[in-house]
Write an enzyme that holds these catalytic residues in place. Structure first.
Site, short mmCIF file in Angstrom:
data_model
loop_
_atom_site.label_atom_id
_atom_site.label_comp_id
_atom_site.label_asym_id
_atom_site.label_seq_id
_atom_site.Cartn_x
_atom_site.Cartn_y
_atom_site.Cartn_z
N GLU A 42 0.80 -1.22 0.00
CA GLU A 42 0.00 0.00 0.00
C GLU A 42 0.83 1.28 0.00
OE1 GLU A 42 -3.12 -0.17 2.96
OE2 GLU A 42 -4.23 -1.60 1.71
N GLU A 149 -6.29 -7.68 -1.66
CA GLU A 149 -7.06 -7.43 -0.44
C GLU A 149 -8.44 -6.90 -0.82
OE1 GLU A 149 -5.22 -4.87 2.46
OE2 GLU A 149 -3.23 -5.73 2.12
#
Length: 196
Positions: A42, A149
């Site tokens: 991320e 995710e």
């Protein structure tokens, strides 16, 4: 607590990460049970784009590939694995054997959702469009997409009290609809990837 991504401000942090990935790749290069490496989870390289992220990927991929040319790479997009617009057009040849990782958290699965999820056609359309937007860049280039995710944030009694069960029922509906959507667009989230 500062909400500043100091990784981009201090080269020493990047140097340490590159060194660590050199060690990891050398250690696991012959392990068949390792699917691949995700050199940065991320990332959030602030505007004007992903220039520092791309430079970091160039650098870390070079040392990973020097130690291990076989295992796949999972490269998260900028802005928490949602934006690939700053990536190079030659990414497919520049970074071979890579999957481009998106994180598809629906806004309806968060406490700050603009409205409760009731499975309306408009809400489903909006959820699907958000997912499609995240993968547009890869689809346009024929690159491998990895949905690394997804899913809602479930409520807890200590925070939501008596509302917990109703909130979690709606958020489970978000998850159910996401999985149905992935099946409809032929995203097999259980099969091994092939990004050669």
């Amino acid at each position: 607590p500062t909400h500043v991504a100091s990784f981009w401000e201090h080269l020493d942090f990047q140097d340490r990460a590159v060194w660590l990935w050199t060690q990891i790749a050398a250690h696991y290069r012959d392990e068949p049970w390792v699917a691949g490496y995700n050199p940065l989870n991320e990332p959030a390289d602030p505007p004007p784009g992903a220039a520092r992220l791309v430079a970091y990927y160039d650098r870390v991929i070079k040392v990973i590939r020097a130690a291990d040319a076989r295992h796949a790479l999972f490269l998260d997009g900028n802005t928490y694995a949602t934006d690939f617009s700053g990536f190079p057009d030659d990414a497919g040849t520049r970074w071979p054997n890579a999957a481009y990782a998106i994180h598809d958290y629906s806004l309806y699965g968060f406490p700050s959702s603009p409205e409760p999820y009731t499975r309306t056609e408009e809400q489903r359309r909006r959820m699907k469009r958000s997912y499609e937007k995240k993968r547009e860049w890869m689809d346009a280039r024929g690159l491998c997409v990895w949905n690394g995710e997804w899913g809602p944030v479930y409520a807890r009694r200590e925070y939501e009290g008596d509302e917990m069960d109703g909130i979690n029922e709606r958020r489970f509906a978000v998850l159910s609809d996401q999985l149905e959507m992935y099946q409809q667009v032929s995203l097999d989230y259980t099969a091994p990837i092939s990004c050669t």
